[in-house]
Each structure stands twice: as structure tokens, then as C-alpha cells.
Design a protein around this motif. Structure first.
Motif, PDB file in Angstrom:
ATOM      1  N   ASN A   1       0.838  -1.211   0.000  1.00 27.80           N
ATOM      2  CA  ASN A   1       0.000   0.000   0.000  1.00 27.80           C
ATOM      3  C   ASN A   1       0.874   1.263   0.000  1.00 27.80           C
ATOM      4  OD1 ASN A   1       0.884   0.167   2.617  1.00 27.80           O
ATOM      5  ND2 ASN A   1      -1.106  -0.247   3.576  1.00 27.80           N
ATOM      6  N   ALA A   2       0.213   2.403  -0.101  1.00 31.28           N
ATOM      7  CA  ALA A   2       0.930   3.663  -0.326  1.00 31.28           C
ATOM      8  C   ALA A   2       1.903   3.987   0.810  1.00 31.28           C
ATOM      9  CB  ALA A   2      -0.079   4.795  -0.507  1.00 31.28           C
ATOM     10  N   ASN A   3       1.455   3.786   2.049  1.00 31.71           N
ATOM     11  CA  ASN A   3       2.373   4.104   3.166  1.00 31.71           C
ATOM     12  C   ASN A   3       3.185   2.891   3.637  1.00 31.71           C
ATOM     13  OD1 ASN A   3       0.286   2.798   4.338  1.00 31.71           O
ATOM     14  ND2 ASN A   3      -0.243   4.416   5.814  1.00 31.71           N
ATOM     15  N   LYS A   4       3.156   1.864   2.794  1.00 30.31           N
ATOM     16  CA  LYS A   4       4.015   0.679   3.024  1.00 30.31           C
ATOM     17  C   LYS A   4       3.834   0.084   4.432  1.00 30.31           C
ATOM     18  CE  LYS A   4       7.390   1.994  -0.442  1.00 30.31           C
ATOM     19  NZ  LYS A   4       8.789   2.045  -0.863  1.00 30.31           N
ATOM     20  N   SER A   5       2.573   0.004   4.844  1.00 28.69           N
ATOM     21  CA  SER A   5       2.294  -0.488   6.205  1.00 28.69           C
ATOM     22  C   SER A   5       1.652  -1.876   6.214  1.00 28.69           C
ATOM     23  CB  SER A   5       1.364   0.510   6.917  1.00 28.69           C
ATOM     24  OG  SER A   5       0.095   0.541   6.275  1.00 28.69           O
ATOM     25  N   ASN A   6       1.494  -2.464   5.030  1.00 28.53           N
ATOM     26  CA  ASN A   6       0.751  -3.736   4.984  1.00 28.53           C
ATOM     27  C   ASN A   6       1.609  -4.930   4.576  1.00 28.53           C
ATOM     28  OD1 ASN A   6       1.124  -3.100   2.287  1.00 28.53           O
ATOM     29  ND2 ASN A   6      -0.874  -3.943   1.642  1.00 28.53           N
ATOM     30  N   ALA A   7       2.913  -4.832   4.836  1.00 32.79           N
ATOM     31  CA  ALA A   7       3.794  -5.935   4.421  1.00 32.79           C
ATOM     32  C   ALA A   7       3.864  -7.026   5.480  1.00 32.79           C
ATOM     33  CB  ALA A   7       5.194  -5.395   4.134  1.00 32.79           C
ATOM     34  N   VAL A   8       3.735  -8.245   5.026  1.00 36.30           N
ATOM     35  CA  VAL A   8       3.844  -9.414   5.905  1.00 36.30           C
ATOM     36  C   VAL A   8       4.992 -10.279   5.400  1.00 36.30           C
ATOM     37  CG1 VAL A   8       2.712 -11.527   6.706  1.00 36.30           C
ATOM     38  CG2 VAL A   8       1.375  -9.418   6.439  1.00 36.30           C
TER      39      VAL A   8
ATOM     40  N   ARG B   1      10.921  -2.770  13.848  1.00 38.55           N
ATOM     41  CA  ARG B   1      10.496  -3.025  12.476  1.00 38.55           C
ATOM     42  C   ARG B   1       9.437  -4.123  12.382  1.00 38.55           C
ATOM     43  NH1 ARG B   1      15.445  -2.823   8.299  1.00 38.55           N
ATOM     44  NH2 ARG B   1      13.654  -2.258   6.992  1.00 38.55           N
ATOM     45  N   VAL B   2       8.990  -4.632  13.532  1.00 43.22           N
ATOM     46  CA  VAL B   2       7.986  -5.711  13.534  1.00 43.22           C
ATOM     47  C   VAL B   2       6.798  -5.272  14.376  1.00 43.22           C
ATOM     48  CG1 VAL B   2       7.528  -8.136  13.997  1.00 43.22           C
ATOM     49  CG2 VAL B   2       9.854  -7.411  13.386  1.00 43.22           C
TER      50      VAL B   2
ATOM     51  N   LYS C   1      -5.264  -7.992   0.723  1.00 44.19           N
ATOM     52  CA  LYS C   1      -5.158  -6.938   1.732  1.00 44.19           C
ATOM     53  C   LYS C   1      -3.701  -6.664   2.117  1.00 44.19           C
ATOM     54  CE  LYS C   1      -6.975  -6.032   6.395  1.00 44.19           C
ATOM     55  NZ  LYS C   1      -7.907  -6.536   7.430  1.00 44.19           N
ATOM     56  N   TYR C   2      -2.926  -7.738   2.186  1.00 46.31           N
ATOM     57  CA  TYR C   2      -1.537  -7.603   2.624  1.00 46.31           C
ATOM     58  C   TYR C   2      -0.579  -7.843   1.456  1.00 46.31           C
ATOM     59  CZ  TYR C   2      -3.885  -8.189   7.104  1.00 46.31           C
ATOM     60  OH  TYR C   2      -4.730  -8.044   8.165  1.00 46.31           O
ATOM     61  N   PHE C   3       0.579  -7.283   1.600  1.00 45.49           N
ATOM     62  CA  PHE C   3       1.672  -7.522   0.656  1.00 45.49           C
ATOM     63  C   PHE C   3       2.585  -8.567   1.309  1.00 45.49           C
ATOM     64  CE2 PHE C   3       6.029  -6.157  -0.818  1.00 45.49           C
ATOM     65  CZ  PHE C   3       5.903  -6.615  -2.130  1.00 45.49           C
ATOM     66  N   VAL C   4       2.538  -9.757   0.777  1.00 45.41           N
ATOM     67  CA  VAL C   4       3.249 -10.879   1.404  1.00 45.41           C
ATOM     68  C   VAL C   4       4.586 -11.108   0.715  1.00 45.41           C
ATOM     69  CG1 VAL C   4       3.182 -13.360   1.860  1.00 45.41           C
ATOM     70  CG2 VAL C   4       1.109 -11.972   2.157  1.00 45.41           C
ATOM     71  N   ILE C   5       5.617 -11.209   1.531  1.00 43.27           N
ATOM     72  CA  ILE C   5       6.972 -11.461   1.031  1.00 43.27           C
ATOM     73  C   ILE C   5       7.460 -12.774   1.633  1.00 43.27           C
ATOM     74  CG2 ILE C   5       9.338 -10.544   0.889  1.00 43.27           C
ATOM     75  CD1 ILE C   5       7.941  -7.869   2.081  1.00 43.27           C
TER      76      ILE C   5
ATOM     77  N   ASP D   1       9.827   0.311   6.195  1.00 45.95           N
ATOM     78  CA  ASP D   1      10.409   0.542   7.522  1.00 45.95           C
ATOM     79  C   ASP D   1       9.989  -0.550   8.495  1.00 45.95           C
ATOM     80  OD1 ASP D   1      11.899   2.782   7.086  1.00 45.95           O
ATOM     81  OD2 ASP D   1      10.241   4.180   7.500  1.00 45.95           O
ATOM     82  N   THR D   2       8.648  -0.713   8.585  1.00 50.33           N
ATOM     83  CA  THR D   2       8.114  -1.634   9.580  1.00 50.33           C
ATOM     84  C   THR D   2       7.231  -2.677   8.908  1.00 50.33           C
ATOM     85  OG1 THR D   2       8.107   0.126  11.234  1.00 50.33           O
ATOM     86  CG2 THR D   2       6.755  -1.814  11.708  1.00 50.33           C
ATOM     87  N   LEU D   3       7.514  -3.918   9.192  1.00 54.94           N
ATOM     88  CA  LEU D   3       6.669  -5.003   8.696  1.00 54.94           C
ATOM     89  C   LEU D   3       5.423  -5.073   9.557  1.00 54.94           C
ATOM     90  CD1 LEU D   3       9.590  -7.538   8.273  1.00 54.94           C
ATOM     91  CD2 LEU D   3       8.113  -6.751   6.387  1.00 54.94           C
ATOM     92  N   PHE D   4       4.272  -5.161   8.910  1.00 58.15           N
ATOM     93  CA  PHE D   4       3.048  -5.326   9.702  1.00 58.15           C
ATOM     94  C   PHE D   4       3.139  -6.610  10.525  1.00 58.15           C
ATOM     95  CE2 PHE D   4      -1.133  -7.579   9.640  1.00 58.15           C
ATOM     96  CZ  PHE D   4      -1.626  -6.969  10.784  1.00 58.15           C
TER      97      PHE D   4
END
Lengths: 385, 385
Positions: free
Chosen positions: B47-54, B174-175, B94-98, B149-152
Motif C-alpha cells: 500500500n501507499a504508506n508501506k504499512s501492509n507488508a507481511v 520493524r515488527v 489486503k496484505y503484501f506478502v513477502i 520501515d516496519t513489517l506489519f
């Protein structure tokens, strides 16, 4: 099919007897086997009416030297000196103790490393697959030869306990008292699985040579060591491994970032694997693990285990250890329930211990107290005091 | 010591990134490592503020294909499709999964089977010994590259859970949420012992060639299969083995008195060993098991585990399975106690299951309900709903 077994043996101390010369041993597989040699030790003296004989049955990697001062190969003392000897629970000043190397074994009894008389070469995989019942029938032939009608007691742990139970099922009138210890009436799926891994490790070693390593002058040492290492973990418990080793390092201040044995537990296991290879035959390991896998006393009664013991007058003392995950207390309870259902005389005790399956071999005061009480009570009932 | 890693990779689907070209990866062993390749998959959109990364972390024999329809090697679906995907608990809509293949792995990230640029040959045992912290630092370099910065959330089971805990210790800010599942803060003596057996099985295979099997055009298939078979037993449980296989015979009416796979459990294990060899590199197995053995978050704090998490604002959900004897609930509880002692936000749940350690990969409704509740609660707190 009838197979004749070899008579020549390497020089090991103790008794050896050739059995099955006229009446062969009918194996479960259908093979008529014999003549075959049974290597055995005795301790103490048989009394006049032959009522004081105790048969001790050994485990997978055990042997007949249950109570010797010095084992002829390892140089250590016999494997059950904590229990058997002068003044011990199985008092060799009072009882006549017999312990045989099982058929299929590698300490003098006929097994895959001995010479197949039909070929003049080691049996290897031509040795017939044997069962716990076969081991017991071979022992019964020795007991017959000794003129003993009824054994005062049959005792053993692990695979030794399987033999105890088989004795009680096959020869109910010949066992006065029975102590199956750290054992089960059938080998579990998990135990079969671990045995299969061990066999695959042996067979994966090119020096196993399809079972013909003796002919080829080789030894599947690496495969057998891996098999032993796996099995050895199962004989212990997570708590005892944690207590003894935890994450302690082996003679070093820090981890080495290598595949060296950084941890004490690794060093210990490697030693266990290596020393086992020096004293045990790889093919015997295959045959004896297979015999354990095949063991299931309930199978011929379609699962109704009680039928295996119906009408038995033997007095049973079943002993398990709380941290034994190889042969759990739950298995012992199932056995006790079946014996109760068959109106047998049975007690069932779980000993609190963190030492896992191997606890039956170790200095466990509560275990010794229970076994001692059982043996003394049975001796009184048998008029041996 | 500085090591440059290879850039060429076999053609596998998904992303590959070269990292550590200027700022090398400082390994725990002291080696400055790089450039190195990290292979990874992503699902969904950042997402735009990069807050949805898992970040999903894989276990010993897992890989980056966590939620693919078709795994490029096995042809099966991704290993955690029960959890990760559109509309699933980790909802990729919903989430950006890595998910990265760990360094030391064999699915595209730099590991012992890749080419050592200094020699032009496969690394083999010249590959540096890596740790869980090294794996995590490599992942952090990828996350930096992505500008996150921070992984959801960071989640994973078994060795994946170790990485989760290492993330929380090394990068507490970051977690946002962490789910360490079926794991521990340190590898137990028993687990080290089983890993050591597996490594010895691989190294005992002559086709391992001292680690140079790729150069020699060989493959230590038998040794690696034995290692996998042993490990596989530990991932299950006695009850599930009993329920699934018991003493059932494999396509036959009676035992064969042979070393054939009479029992279904034997057949199943042999299959597990064989199919593993087709998809995994033996040296990677050595390196990754070693990384797990070395893992102990408490060691740098002289055993005071709570210090590893002091001041953390991460919300933790620790999940264990009742029949998991590899990573027991007792270990999870110790972790929870330490997190509580460090005043962290932690919940700790034991799921009732007979499926052993592997339960975290399987369809376990109670587990999924707990994880779902945790993720939803965290998403609300993070303003992601």
C-alpha cells in the motif's frame, strides 16, 4: 524347506549347545531350522527339584553376558548387574539364572554372520527371517534339554519383555512369574518407523554389499553407526538429554561455525555409534529389528489381546517408566487391561524417571524396589524361601 | 575475510535480487559476505504508506513459494496455502506478502550448490556456516531495498518461527506483530541430536564426496533420504502414526518374512525420503540444520531470555501444538514467560492436535481461528481495516 545351521563358532566364553538336530526348530516363516547353536550363560545352581530357574531375556543389542564381571568384547561388566548377581534382586546364590543369546544374534548363537553349512559362506541375507516366537521356541528347547519343566521367572526389558510375553502366551504352564519391563505386546508404528530408518541406513552403506560384507572383507560401519545413533536417541528422553547435555559445548569456549562436534550431545552420539559398530553385526541388527517389528501378540486373536493369556496362572508384574516414549506406560496399561480381562494375576507399575527407555538398565531405586518385592512374593508362593 | 557470491542462478520463477554489493552482509562467523542473491516471492500489493507488508519465513525444507498455485519443482501448491492467499488469514488482497528463500537454501538464494565466484565451482563446504540471524539480516536488506520501515507482521513455523523471534530481537522497531509458531527460542539437545544423525547419514554416503558431489557428478541420495526419513518421524507424532498407519500392511495380506516394506508406515517413509531427494540439496540440508542447532536467543544474555525482548513494542502470538514433541508447548511457555517478564504484549496458545510438529502446515481449524483473530486484531491496531 529345511535349513541346516553351522556348528563352528568363534571362541567366546560360556556355554554353547547344538539344538534341533533331530527335531528341527519350526520357524514362523515355515522354515524347519537346524541344527543350530544357542550360546548362553548360567549363574548359580539349579536346585534338586529344578524349581529355581530364572530366564533373563536380552534386548535388541544385548547378549547372554547379563551378569558377568567382564564382558568378553566390551570389557565392561554384564549389562544387568544392577539386577542380577550374588545378593542382587535376582540373587544368583538363590536362583539358577539362564540367559541365551537370541537366534539371529551375533554373540555365538546361530545368526547371519555364522557360516551357512549349505554354502560354506556366511549366511548374510540367506538367513531366514526370525520372530520373537522363534527366539522363544529356541530357548524352550534349551530349557527342555536342562530338564526344567517350569521356570520360576522369566524377566526382561524392551525386546526382552517381548520374549517374556511370548513365553507366557506360548508356554503358559512353564512360567510361574513374569516381569515384562519397558515393553509392549506389539511394536508401534513409530517404533517400526525408527527401525526402518536404521535398516535403510545400514543398507544404504555401500560396504554392506547387499548383505555380503563378510565375504567381501568389508563392514558397513558408517551405516550401522547412523542406525545406532538414531536408535540411541529414542532410548533416552528429552529431559535426560537436556539434563546431561543441554546445549553445552564439547571442550571449546564457543561454537566453531563448522560441522565439527561443537555440542557435547553430538560428541556423545558419535561415540555411541562408533563403539556399537565394534561389538555388533550389521545383519544381526537388521534381523533382530525385523523380529521386533513383526511382534504383535494380539494379531492371531484379531486384536483381542486378552485371548493370548486366557487361563494363564502366571503372576505378572508389568513395569514401565514415565519418560519412556519408545514403550510408553499407555502400552503397558493396555497389556494390564487385557491381562485383567483374562482374569490373570497382574500388577502394573509406572516408575517415575527422566531416563527414558534405558531406565530399565540403570540404577533406578524405585524400579528395583518394585521388582524385588515382586520376585520375593513370587518366591514365597513358589516355596523358594 | 570477504567472500563474493555468485550471480548466476538456474531458471526458477519469481524474483531474485543481488544484495550486499557495496555493504556486505556481516555473518555471525565474522565473514563479510556478498554480493549474494536472495530469491523471493511476493503476493498482493504494497500500500501507499508501506504499512501492509507481511514477511513469511519458511521452515528447514521450505522455500519462497508459500502461496503459489503450482510449485515449480514439486508441481503441488505452495506450502502454506491454507493460511496465505486471496481471502485467507493472510489475505493477499489486503496484505503484501513477502517470502524469501533463506541464504544457504537451494531454491535460488545463494547457498552451497551455487557457484563460488572465487573458484568458479560450486561452493560445497567452502560456503560459510550461516545462522538464523544471518538469514534474518539478509531478509532485512531486502526489506530495506523495498523501502519498508516496519513489517506489519512476521510469521513462520518451526525454523520460520526462529526467524520471527530473531527479527523481533534484532529489529524490534520493524515488527508490528509477530507469530512464532511451533518453535522455540533455542534448539533443544534432542533436536540437535536428531540433526546430527541426519548430517552423519548424508556425510556417510560416499556419493557425498566430501561435499563435492556436484563437481563429481554424483548425489548423496541414499544418505539424504535416511536423514529425511529420521526427521520426518520427528515431525509427526506417535498418535498420528498410529491413526494413519498403525500396523497396517502395504498391499499384502500377510507379512513376507523379508526386509521388503511390509508395513504401510515403511512404504510411506521410503516415499518421503525418495521424494525429498528430488527437490533438496544435501549440502543445504547440512547448513540449514546447523543454523537451527546454533540458534539460542538467550545465550548472549547468559540465559536471561527476557533481555532479548526488553523494550519491545511488538505484539506476540505464540502458538504450539499439543502433540508436537520436536518443539513442545513447554518451550513455548518459557518463551511466553520471558516475554511477560519483559512486559511485552503476548498471548500464548496451545492447539489440541494429534498431528505433531507438522500440524502448523495442515488444516487445523482451531489454529487458523487463533491466528486469524490475532492478525485481525493487529490489523485494527495498525489501522489496516
Amino acid at each position: 524347506m529345511s535349513i541346516s545351521a553351522p556348528l563352528s563358532r568363534r571362541a567366546l566364553p560360556g556355554h554353547q549347545i547344538v539344538l534341533g538336530e533331530t527335531d528341527k526348530l519350526r520357524l514362523d516363516s515355515g522354515v524347519d531350522f537346524g541344527p543350530f547353536t544357542l550360546a548362553y550363560q548360567t549363574y548359580g545352581a539349579l536346585n534338586a527339584n529344578k524349581s529355581n530357574a530364572v530366564l533373563v531375556c536380552h534386548a535388541l543389542t544385548g547378549d547372554q553376558y547379563v551378569a558377568d564381571d567382564v564382558h568378553p568384547i566390551t570389557g565392561k561388566e554384564g549389562w544387568w548387574r544392577a539386577i542380577v548377581g550374588p545378593g542382587k534382586i535376582i540373587d544368583t546364590e538363590k536362583y539358577f539364572v539362564i540367559c541365551t543369546n537370541v537366534i539371529g544374534g551375533c554373540l555365538g548363537s546361530t545368526g547371519p554372520k555364522e557360516t551357512n553349512p549349505e554354502t560354506g559362506k556366511p549366511w548374510g541375507l540367506d538367513f531366514p527371517v526370525i520372530t520373537i516366537a522363534d527366539m522363544v521356541r529356541a530357548q524352550a528347547m534349551l530349557i527342555d534339554h536342562m530338564g526344567i519343566d517350569t521356570l520360576f521367572a522369566v524377566i526382561g526389558g524392551s525386546m526382552g519383555g517381548m520374549q517374556v510375553l511370548e513365553w507366557c502366551k506360548s508356554f503358559p504352564d512353564r512360567v510361574f512369574a513374569a516381569a515384562p519391563i519397558a515393553t509392549s505386546y506389539r511394536h508401534s508404528a513409530q517404533n517400526i518407523a525408527f527401525h526402518e530408518v536404521g535398516r535403510q541406513a545400514v543398507m544404504a552403506d555401500p560396504d554392506w554389499c547387499g548383505g555380503n560384507y563378510l565375504l567381501e572383507g568389508k563392514k558397513p560401519a558408517r551405516g550401522l553407526a547412523v542406525a545406532r545413533m538414531t536408535a540411541h536417541i529414542t532410548y533416552l528422553s528429552e529431559p535426560v538429554l537436556h539434563r546431561k547435555f543441554g546445549r553445552k559445548l564439547q571442550n571449546r569456549g564457543a561454537i566453531t561455525y563448522s560441522f565439527d562436534h561443537d555440542f557435547q550431545v553430538e560428541s556423545y552420539l558419535r561415540h555411541q555409534g562408533k563403539s556399537f559398530v565394534d561389538r555388533f553385526d550389521a545383519n544381526s541388527y537388521l534381523y533382530i529389528t525385523r523380529a521386533m517389528d513383526y511382534f504383535d501378540l494380539s494379531v492371531e486373536f484379531d486384536g483381542r489381546l486378552a485371548e493370548a493369556f486366557r487361563g494363564s496362572n502366571t503372576r505378572f508384574c508389568i513395569i514401565s517408566f514415565s519418560s519412556d516414549w519408545c514403550f510408553t506406560t499407555a502400552e503397558s496399561r493396555r497389556l494390564a487391561h487385557a491381562l485383567n480381562a483374562a482374569s490373570c494375576n497382574v500388577s502394573c507399575v509406572e516408575i517415575e524417571s527422566d531416563k527414558g527407555h534405558d531406565a530399565f538398565l540403570l540404577d533406578e531405586p524405585d524400579f528395583h524396589m518394585v521388582l524385588s518385592g515382586f520376585i520375593q512374593g513370587a518366591a514365597e508362593a513358589r516355596g523358594l524361601n
